[in-house]
Design an enzyme around this catalytic site. Structure first.
Site, mmCIF file in Angstrom:
data_model
loop_
_atom_site.group_PDB
_atom_site.id
_atom_site.type_symbol
_atom_site.label_atom_id
_atom_site.label_comp_id
_atom_site.label_asym_id
_atom_site.label_seq_id
_atom_site.Cartn_x
_atom_site.Cartn_y
_atom_site.Cartn_z
ATOM 1 N N HIS A 53 -24.283 108.919 70.680
ATOM 2 C CA HIS A 53 -23.071 109.451 71.715
ATOM 3 C C HIS A 53 -22.824 108.154 72.530
ATOM 4 O O HIS A 53 -23.649 107.071 72.827
ATOM 5 C CB HIS A 53 -23.616 110.718 72.268
ATOM 6 C CG HIS A 53 -24.622 110.521 73.313
ATOM 7 N ND1 HIS A 53 -26.050 110.397 73.216
ATOM 8 C CD2 HIS A 53 -24.731 110.381 74.737
ATOM 9 C CE1 HIS A 53 -26.692 110.131 74.050
ATOM 10 N NE2 HIS A 53 -25.932 110.480 75.142
ATOM 11 N N HIS A 55 -22.711 107.643 75.792
ATOM 12 C CA HIS A 55 -23.351 107.449 77.290
ATOM 13 C C HIS A 55 -23.992 105.810 77.249
ATOM 14 O O HIS A 55 -24.668 105.447 76.256
ATOM 15 C CB HIS A 55 -24.491 108.103 77.465
ATOM 16 C CG HIS A 55 -23.898 109.866 78.095
ATOM 17 N ND1 HIS A 55 -24.620 110.844 77.983
ATOM 18 C CD2 HIS A 55 -22.547 109.894 78.539
ATOM 19 C CE1 HIS A 55 -23.946 111.752 78.606
ATOM 20 N NE2 HIS A 55 -22.796 111.262 78.908
ATOM 21 N N ASP A 57 -26.621 104.545 78.797
ATOM 22 C CA ASP A 57 -27.934 104.443 78.478
ATOM 23 C C ASP A 57 -28.097 104.298 76.962
ATOM 24 O O ASP A 57 -29.492 104.083 76.399
ATOM 25 C CB ASP A 57 -28.961 105.529 79.334
ATOM 26 C CG ASP A 57 -28.503 106.662 78.821
ATOM 27 O OD1 ASP A 57 -27.327 107.303 78.773
ATOM 28 O OD2 ASP A 57 -29.629 107.499 78.756
ATOM 29 N N HIS A 58 -27.371 104.667 76.139
ATOM 30 C CA HIS A 58 -27.469 104.681 74.656
ATOM 31 C C HIS A 58 -26.466 103.529 73.999
ATOM 32 O O HIS A 58 -26.938 103.458 72.597
ATOM 33 C CB HIS A 58 -27.251 105.851 74.213
ATOM 34 C CG HIS A 58 -28.006 106.937 74.766
ATOM 35 N ND1 HIS A 58 -29.022 107.666 73.816
ATOM 36 C CD2 HIS A 58 -27.969 107.554 76.014
ATOM 37 C CE1 HIS A 58 -29.680 108.598 74.592
ATOM 38 N NE2 HIS A 58 -29.228 108.526 75.900
ATOM 39 N N HIS A 109 -23.807 117.927 75.011
ATOM 40 C CA HIS A 109 -24.205 117.111 75.902
ATOM 41 C C HIS A 109 -22.867 116.136 76.114
ATOM 42 O O HIS A 109 -22.495 115.868 77.144
ATOM 43 C CB HIS A 109 -25.339 116.398 75.431
ATOM 44 C CG HIS A 109 -25.886 115.099 76.355
ATOM 45 N ND1 HIS A 109 -26.344 115.361 77.265
ATOM 46 C CD2 HIS A 109 -25.606 113.726 75.939
ATOM 47 C CE1 HIS A 109 -26.546 113.991 77.893
ATOM 48 N NE2 HIS A 109 -26.171 113.206 77.324
ATOM 49 N N ASP A 130 -29.449 112.913 73.101
ATOM 50 C CA ASP A 130 -29.649 113.483 74.176
ATOM 51 C C ASP A 130 -29.368 115.177 74.063
ATOM 52 O O ASP A 130 -29.046 115.897 74.931
ATOM 53 C CB ASP A 130 -28.912 113.131 75.376
ATOM 54 C CG ASP A 130 -29.347 111.844 75.990
ATOM 55 O OD1 ASP A 130 -30.405 111.273 75.301
ATOM 56 O OD2 ASP A 130 -28.880 111.200 76.809
ATOM 57 N N HIS A 168 -34.994 110.284 75.225
ATOM 58 C CA HIS A 168 -35.789 110.166 76.437
ATOM 59 C C HIS A 168 -37.176 110.672 76.574
ATOM 60 O O HIS A 168 -37.554 111.870 75.879
ATOM 61 C CB HIS A 168 -34.903 110.931 77.497
ATOM 62 C CG HIS A 168 -33.658 110.280 77.880
ATOM 63 N ND1 HIS A 168 -33.414 109.298 78.793
ATOM 64 C CD2 HIS A 168 -32.572 110.457 77.257
ATOM 65 C CE1 HIS A 168 -32.195 108.819 79.175
ATOM 66 N NE2 HIS A 168 -31.510 109.583 78.205
HETATM 67 FE FE FE Z 1 -29.437 109.469 77.839
HETATM 68 ZN ZN ZN Z 2 -26.790 110.956 77.209
#
Ligand code: FE
Ligand code: ZN
Length: 257
Positions: A53, A55, A57-58, A109, A130, A168
């Site tokens: 996805h 985001h 942090d990915h 999410h 996530d 995570h």
């Molecule tokens: Fe994340």
């Molecule tokens: Zn995420």
């Protein structure tokens, strides 16, 4: 032979590194530096990138890792992340470094969220970003509670021996909350103890088994009487709520802890 290892990123992200005799891929490289460090030390080259996805942090490390090469970056179709060149949608089957993946759309999410499932000759595994966490689930940022509920139900139908690789290390916090919802669940208590031991030794609690998630993760257990009773009592329901209402109440409770 498939080898799956975690690369730690930021404070609690896992970038999953998958090696076969056909190549090497990473899932959700939020940061390029720890991946580059691994590749340099091990004298390896990246074959592919998989994204669950959009985001940051990915996806934050994707452009540096691609570095103007023709590297294939797999990810959801119609994502707002613009670094994807192999777009995937629900039901797609794709072979990447010799692994047959099936794509499952799991919005909630984010709207673009997908999971990668591999049957792998009876040793199945799943990359679910996530959406399904060990002992928990992702926050609902873009989708609806119903979408998230249905996405988790799709994952719940996979083989019980599926190894679940999420994005995570949130497990202890998730299980602490789960114990508030369901303090008499022995499988949950045992899981908490074993995860505390793993974390005390700086070991990841991931992957987990789907079967254990179904036994201990409150977000997969809205259909269980014990969860229903807890929620009805805590939030003072006068009428029987539906399973989706139970799910929503548990998610909102977690959001507020
Ligand atoms: Fe994340
Ligand atoms: Zn995420």
């Amino acid at each position: 032979m498939i080898k799956i290892e975690p690369i730690k990123a930021f404070s609690d992200n896992y970038i999953w590194l998958v090696t076969t005799n056909e190549g090497l891929l990473v899932v959700d490289p939020g940061d390029s530096e720890p991946v580059d460090a691994y590749l340099t030390i091990n004298k390896k080259q990246l074959s592919n990138i998989l994204i669950t996805h959009h985001h940051f942090d990915h996806t934050g490390g994707v452009k540096k890792l691609v570095n103007n090469s023709s590297l294939d970056v797999y990810g959801p179709t119609a994502s707002i992340f613009d670094g994807i060149n192999k777009e995937l949608k629900d039901g797609d089957q794709v072979n990447i470094i010799g692994i047959d993946f099936t794509i499952i759309e799991i919005p909630g999410h984010t709207l673009d969220h997908i999971a990668y499932f591999a049957e792998n000759d009876g040793e199945p595994f799943l990359f679910c970003g996530d959406t399904l966490f060990a002992g928990g689930c992702g926050r609902i940022f873009e989708g609806t509670y119903l979408q998230m509920y249905e996405s988790l139900n799709k994952l719940k139908k996979l083989p019980l021996n599926t190894k679940v690789y999420c994005g995570h290390e949130y497990t202890l916090a998730n299980l602490t909350f789960a114990l508030e919802v369901e303090h008499s669940n022995q499988a949950l208590k045992d899981r908490y103890e074993s995860c505390v031991n793993l974390r005390n030794n700086d070991q990841p609690t991931i992957p987990s088994l789907l079967e254990l998630e179904i036994q201990t993760n409150p977000f997969l257990r809205s259909d269980q009487k014990i969860i229903r009773e807890c929620i009805m009592q805590k939030f003072d329901y006068k009428e029987e709520p539906s399973d989706i209402e139970i799910f929503k109440a548990v998610r909102e409770w977690k959001d507020n802890t």
